[in-house]
Scaffold this motif. Structure first.
Motif, mmCIF file in Angstrom:
data_model
loop_
_atom_site.group_PDB
_atom_site.id
_atom_site.type_symbol
_atom_site.label_atom_id
_atom_site.label_comp_id
_atom_site.label_asym_id
_atom_site.label_seq_id
_atom_site.Cartn_x
_atom_site.Cartn_y
_atom_site.Cartn_z
ATOM 1 N N ARG A 130 0.838 -1.192 0.000
ATOM 2 C CA ARG A 130 0.000 0.000 0.000
ATOM 3 C C ARG A 130 0.880 1.251 0.000
ATOM 4 N N LYS A 131 0.257 2.418 -0.145
ATOM 5 C CA LYS A 131 0.980 3.681 -0.154
ATOM 6 C C LYS A 131 0.675 4.458 1.121
ATOM 7 N N VAL A 132 1.713 5.078 1.657
ATOM 8 C CA VAL A 132 1.571 5.856 2.886
ATOM 9 C C VAL A 132 2.042 7.280 2.619
ATOM 10 N N LEU A 133 1.448 8.221 3.318
ATOM 11 C CA LEU A 133 1.819 9.632 3.201
ATOM 12 C C LEU A 133 2.897 9.941 4.223
ATOM 13 N N ILE A 134 4.030 10.453 3.737
ATOM 14 C CA ILE A 134 5.155 10.735 4.619
ATOM 15 C C ILE A 134 5.483 12.228 4.566
ATOM 16 N N PRO A 135 6.046 12.773 5.654
ATOM 17 C CA PRO A 135 6.374 14.207 5.687
ATOM 18 C C PRO A 135 7.649 14.517 4.908
ATOM 19 N N SER A 136 7.623 14.298 3.609
ATOM 20 C CA SER A 136 8.759 14.564 2.733
ATOM 21 C C SER A 136 8.243 14.991 1.374
ATOM 22 N N ASP A 137 8.923 15.960 0.766
ATOM 23 C CA ASP A 137 8.499 16.420 -0.560
ATOM 24 C C ASP A 137 9.134 15.624 -1.689
ATOM 25 N N THR A 138 9.863 14.556 -1.354
ATOM 26 C CA THR A 138 10.559 13.744 -2.348
ATOM 27 C C THR A 138 9.815 12.439 -2.580
ATOM 28 N N GLY A 139 9.531 12.159 -3.846
ATOM 29 C CA GLY A 139 8.898 10.909 -4.238
ATOM 30 C C GLY A 139 9.703 10.220 -5.317
ATOM 31 N N ALA A 140 9.251 9.073 -5.728
ATOM 32 C CA ALA A 140 9.983 8.292 -6.727
ATOM 33 C C ALA A 140 9.025 7.762 -7.775
ATOM 34 N N ILE A 141 9.499 7.736 -9.014
ATOM 35 C CA ILE A 141 8.742 7.118 -10.098
ATOM 36 C C ILE A 141 9.560 5.959 -10.641
ATOM 37 N N SER A 142 8.868 4.942 -11.088
ATOM 38 C CA SER A 142 9.522 3.736 -11.605
ATOM 39 C C SER A 142 8.588 3.102 -12.625
ATOM 40 N N THR A 143 8.979 1.933 -13.109
ATOM 41 C CA THR A 143 8.126 1.224 -14.069
ATOM 42 C C THR A 143 6.819 0.773 -13.418
ATOM 43 N N GLU A 144 6.859 0.515 -12.096
ATOM 44 C CA GLU A 144 5.640 0.103 -11.391
ATOM 45 C C GLU A 144 4.732 1.280 -11.092
ATOM 46 N N SER A 145 5.310 2.464 -10.854
ATOM 47 C CA SER A 145 4.519 3.653 -10.535
ATOM 48 C C SER A 145 5.088 4.836 -11.314
ATOM 49 N N SER A 146 4.331 5.323 -12.286
ATOM 50 C CA SER A 146 4.823 6.376 -13.180
ATOM 51 C C SER A 146 4.367 7.763 -12.766
ATOM 52 N N GLU A 147 3.769 7.922 -11.604
ATOM 53 C CA GLU A 147 3.317 9.219 -11.143
ATOM 54 C C GLU A 147 3.593 9.379 -9.645
ATOM 55 N N ILE A 148 3.582 10.620 -9.195
ATOM 56 C CA ILE A 148 3.802 10.939 -7.784
ATOM 57 C C ILE A 148 2.610 11.742 -7.284
ATOM 58 N N LYS A 149 2.025 11.258 -6.184
ATOM 59 C CA LYS A 149 0.917 11.962 -5.546
ATOM 60 C C LYS A 149 1.379 12.532 -4.213
ATOM 61 N N GLY A 150 0.775 13.640 -3.848
ATOM 62 C CA GLY A 150 1.136 14.265 -2.589
ATOM 63 C C GLY A 150 0.039 15.167 -2.077
ATOM 64 N N VAL A 151 0.359 15.856 -0.973
ATOM 65 C CA VAL A 151 -0.583 16.773 -0.340
ATOM 66 C C VAL A 151 0.152 18.059 -0.014
ATOM 67 N N ILE A 152 -0.451 19.199 -0.403
ATOM 68 C CA ILE A 152 0.107 20.516 -0.095
ATOM 69 C C ILE A 152 -0.693 21.097 1.076
ATOM 70 N N SER A 153 0.020 21.474 2.142
ATOM 71 C CA SER A 153 -0.639 22.049 3.315
ATOM 72 C C SER A 153 -0.579 23.568 3.240
ATOM 73 N N THR A 154 -1.762 24.204 3.300
ATOM 74 C CA THR A 154 -1.833 25.665 3.208
ATOM 75 C C THR A 154 -2.387 26.242 4.504
ATOM 76 N N PRO A 155 -1.855 27.366 4.979
ATOM 77 C CA PRO A 155 -2.382 27.982 6.200
ATOM 78 C C PRO A 155 -3.737 28.644 6.001
ATOM 79 N N SER A 156 -4.056 28.970 4.762
ATOM 80 C CA SER A 156 -5.332 29.620 4.459
ATOM 81 C C SER A 156 -5.640 29.376 2.981
ATOM 82 N N ALA A 157 -6.769 29.871 2.540
ATOM 83 C CA ALA A 157 -7.159 29.701 1.139
ATOM 84 C C ALA A 157 -6.222 30.491 0.229
#
Length: 261
Positions: A130-157
């Motif tokens: 499974r995939k877990v969300l980690i406190p790092s802005d670095t991800g990896a792409i490979s033949t198994e996973s060709s995209e990187i998903k993440g979450v941007i935290s904003t203090p306001s709109a």
């Protein structure tokens, strides 16, 4: 006659002399056998060294038996006219029992931590695949996973958030904008394509985000999803370690969220 008597009288003296010589020889042999030297330099040189008794290492930890031994010694040498106060004796015994109990409690806690670490690793094994969300802005792409998903935290709109994708050397691969008008945690996905629309090569990439907060451009915190490949037991201090594809190991306690895919 005098010669015969003289001869006969000399026999006991010779016998006594021979007996003394034999006794001296035996005594000398016994002395040389049990002694450390023989008097002969050659024999002394080839003699095996005597084994020296090496004292066994003793435990320096005082136990309850040692305390009672010291207490008995103290009672036997005290002044009968100035006996030890009963309150002091009870306080000493209570203090020793407390220290002994704390030592046993520490051992039990260590055993409990070991059991909890193993149990935690067993539970974390359910995250493999499974995939877990980690406190790092670095991800990896490979033949198994060709995209990187993440979450941007904003203090306001924020009306528009600028996202930059950089490779390991810091070179810009692609930039795009996402809507941050809802504020809070904003989902972001990089499809793995560079600015020319070509697939990026496998490796690690950093997702940087920035936006205007109160009219000032500000960098925003980014967390990324990573694929769990295996779980390590770790230590009592670290707990279970999740091994992530292309990222490395991370403590289970640092995981922010778990994704279905």
């Amino acid at each position: 006659m005098s010669l015969i008597n003289s001869y006969s009288q000399s026999l006991p003296q010779q016998s006594s002399s021979a007996s003394n010589t034999s006794a001296t020889t035996k005594s000398s042999v016994q002395t040389n056998t049990t002694g450390t030297t023989t008097g002969n330099p050659f024999l002394d040189g080839i003699r095996l060294p005597e084994e020296s008794a090496i004292p066994e290492s003793k435990d320096q930890m005082l136990k309850q038996e040692d305390f009672f031994a010291l207490l008995s010694q103290q009672l036997s040498m005290q002044d009968p006219f100035k006996p030890v106060d009963n309150d002091q004796m009870i306080a000493q015994m209570a203090s020793f029992s407390t220290v002994d109990g704390i030592s046993n409690l520490n051992d039990e806690i260590l055993n409990l931590n070991t059991v909890m670490s193993s149990s935690q690793a067993l539970q974390a094994s359910g995250l493999v695949g499974r995939k877990v969300l980690i406190p790092s802005d670095t991800g990896a792409i490979s033949t198994e996973s060709s995209e990187i998903k993440g979450v941007i935290s904003t203090p306001s709109a924020i009306e528009s958030i600028t996202v930059r994708v950089e490779d390991e050397s810091g070179q810009l691969i692609k930039s795009f904008n996402v809507d941050g008008s809802k504020g809070g945690n904003i989902d972001v996905t990089w499809d793995g394509l560079d600015k020319n629309g070509d697939p990026a090569k496998a490796g690690s990439y950093a997702i940087k985000a920035s936006g205007k907060v109160d009219g000032t451009s500000q960098d925003l915190a980014v967390s990324t999803y990573a694929h769990v490949t295996s779980v390590s037991l770790g230590t009592v201090a670290t707990g279970a370690i999740l091994n992530l594809r292309g990222v490395g190991g991370i403590k289970l306690s640092d995981v922010l969220a778990v994704s279905e895919t």
